[in-house]
Design a protein around this motif. Structure first.
Motif, short mmCIF file in Angstrom:
data_model
loop_
_atom_site.label_atom_id
_atom_site.label_comp_id
_atom_site.label_asym_id
_atom_site.label_seq_id
_atom_site.Cartn_x
_atom_site.Cartn_y
_atom_site.Cartn_z
N TYR A 45 0.66 -1.08 0.05
CA TYR A 45 0.35 0.31 0.18
C TYR A 45 0.82 1.01 0.28
CZ TYR A 45 -3.40 -3.30 2.01
OH TYR A 45 -3.78 -4.37 1.84
N SER A 46 -0.04 2.82 -0.66
CA SER A 46 0.41 4.14 -0.28
C SER A 46 1.00 4.33 1.23
CB SER A 46 0.17 4.60 -1.14
OG SER A 46 0.15 4.70 -2.87
N LEU A 47 1.82 4.70 1.75
CA LEU A 47 1.91 4.86 3.27
C LEU A 47 2.29 6.49 3.77
CD1 LEU A 47 4.05 2.09 5.28
CD2 LEU A 47 0.67 2.34 4.30
N ALA A 48 1.51 6.82 4.96
CA ALA A 48 1.34 7.89 4.98
C ALA A 48 0.80 8.40 6.69
CB ALA A 48 0.59 9.75 3.91
N ILE A 49 2.10 9.57 6.87
CA ILE A 49 1.06 10.25 8.08
C ILE A 49 0.55 10.78 8.15
CG2 ILE A 49 2.56 10.91 11.11
CD1 ILE A 49 4.90 9.06 10.24
N VAL A 50 0.05 11.14 9.22
CA VAL A 50 -1.03 12.09 9.37
C VAL A 50 -1.37 12.54 10.48
CG1 VAL A 50 -3.21 13.21 8.50
CG2 VAL A 50 -2.65 12.06 6.80
N SER A 51 -1.03 13.99 11.19
CA SER A 51 -1.07 13.70 12.60
C SER A 51 -1.02 15.70 13.03
CB SER A 51 0.44 13.08 13.41
OG SER A 51 0.55 13.30 14.54
N PHE A 52 -2.01 15.26 13.86
CA PHE A 52 -1.75 17.00 14.37
C PHE A 52 -0.29 17.77 14.94
CE2 PHE A 52 -3.36 19.74 17.83
CZ PHE A 52 -3.23 21.07 17.57
N ALA A 53 0.02 18.35 14.31
CA ALA A 53 0.98 19.10 15.69
C ALA A 53 0.61 20.91 15.94
CB ALA A 53 2.43 19.03 14.45
N GLU A 54 0.87 21.04 16.64
CA GLU A 54 0.66 22.43 17.09
C GLU A 54 1.45 23.95 16.83
OE1 GLU A 54 -0.08 22.59 21.32
OE2 GLU A 54 -0.82 21.19 21.80
N ASP A 55 2.31 23.73 15.79
CA ASP A 55 3.45 24.25 15.20
C ASP A 55 4.65 24.13 14.33
OD1 ASP A 55 5.16 23.83 17.60
OD2 ASP A 55 4.22 24.66 19.31
N THR A 56 5.16 24.48 13.78
CA THR A 56 6.33 24.65 13.42
C THR A 56 7.37 23.43 13.98
OG1 THR A 56 6.04 26.31 12.12
CG2 THR A 56 8.35 25.57 11.55
N ALA A 57 7.43 24.56 15.53
CA ALA A 57 8.64 23.97 16.07
C ALA A 57 8.90 21.47 16.08
CB ALA A 57 8.93 24.30 17.64
N GLU A 58 6.92 21.11 16.77
CA GLU A 58 6.88 19.88 16.26
C GLU A 58 6.77 19.57 15.13
OE1 GLU A 58 5.36 16.58 18.61
OE2 GLU A 58 6.46 18.39 19.21
N MET A 59 6.61 20.42 14.46
CA MET A 59 6.60 19.67 13.18
C MET A 59 8.07 18.88 12.69
SD MET A 59 4.07 21.41 9.96
CE MET A 59 4.28 23.35 11.17
N ASN A 60 8.67 19.68 12.45
CA ASN A 60 10.15 19.46 12.96
C ASN A 60 10.88 18.88 14.40
OD1 ASN A 60 10.51 21.28 11.05
ND2 ASN A 60 10.99 23.41 12.53
N ARG A 61 10.61 18.71 14.86
CA ARG A 61 10.52 17.69 16.06
C ARG A 61 10.27 15.98 15.19
NH1 ARG A 61 9.81 21.23 19.99
NH2 ARG A 61 7.74 21.18 20.13
N ARG A 62 9.76 16.23 14.86
CA ARG A 62 8.76 15.24 14.32
C ARG A 62 9.54 14.54 12.83
NH1 ARG A 62 2.16 15.05 15.60
NH2 ARG A 62 2.32 15.32 17.64
N PHE A 63 10.09 14.90 12.20
CA PHE A 63 10.50 14.73 11.08
C PHE A 63 11.86 14.50 11.61
CE2 PHE A 63 7.27 17.55 8.46
CZ PHE A 63 6.84 16.72 7.67
N ASP A 64 12.18 15.04 12.39
CA ASP A 64 13.77 14.80 13.02
C ASP A 64 13.77 13.06 13.51
OD1 ASP A 64 14.91 17.15 12.46
OD2 ASP A 64 15.45 17.32 14.15
N ILE A 65 12.83 12.96 14.39
CA ILE A 65 11.78 11.20 14.97
C ILE A 65 12.29 10.97 13.71
CG2 ILE A 65 10.79 9.91 16.28
CD1 ILE A 65 10.89 12.49 18.40
N LEU A 66 11.69 10.77 12.93
CA LEU A 66 11.64 10.51 11.49
C LEU A 66 13.17 9.32 10.86
CD1 LEU A 66 8.72 11.79 9.12
CD2 LEU A 66 8.57 9.57 11.08
#
Length: 156
Positions: A45-66
């Motif tokens: 299947y084609s996979l994606a992550i779709v998740s709530f993040a409050e701000d850009t800092a949180e988005m960047n932290r999650r991309f770093d974890i990926l």
């Protein structure tokens, strides 16, 4: 535990929530079966992550974890965004997938209601801080209720 197995599912894509579904914020680690499940489903299947993040800092932290856990290779893309509803439609458009061909996996029962109204198949991972929730008329019944992601491998 599965309420029923929809035999008419013709899935093309799977959308994963992040926190509580793939990643445990309390331990700052992936759940033990996350990589195994991603490896398995990324072949079909084609996979994606779709998740709530409050701000850009949180988005960047999650991309770093990926990156840290070498997960990006499994996903066509990841959306960490403050707009809780439109991000699912955006993800399906980007994957060229219709709601009836999409499975959304989430640990938060309250999101199941919205996803069911737009026609998605749903799997509720019943663990963590939202594990005491139960399906109601308001939330709708998920297609699958599981306690770990690996349970899905035998179901779809």
């Amino acid at each position: 535990m599965d309420p029923y197995i929809p035999h008419d599912m013709h899935l093309t894509s799977i959308l994963f929530d992040w926190g509580g579904t793939l990643y445990d914020h309390s331990t700052k680690a992936l759940f033990p079966d996350s990589k195994q499940v991603l490896e398995h489903f990324s072949k079909k299947y084609s996979l994606a992550i779709v998740s709530f993040a409050e701000d850009t800092a949180e988005m960047n932290r999650r991309f770093d974890i990926l990156e840290k856990f070498d997960l990006r290779k499994y996903f066509q893309f990841a959306i960490f965004h403050p707009d809780k509803n439109n991000m699912y439609s955006l993800a399906m458009r980007n994957l060229n997938s219709k709601p009836e061909n999409t499975l959304v996996i989430d640990d938060y029962m309250q999101r199941i209601a919205f996803l069911k109204t737009i026609g998605c198949h749903t799997a509720w991972v019943r663990r963590g801080k939202f594990s005491d929730q139960t399906p109601t008329e308001k939330t709708g019944q998920p297609d699958f209720i599981i306690s770990s992601l690996s349970e899905l491998i035998g179901l779809i």
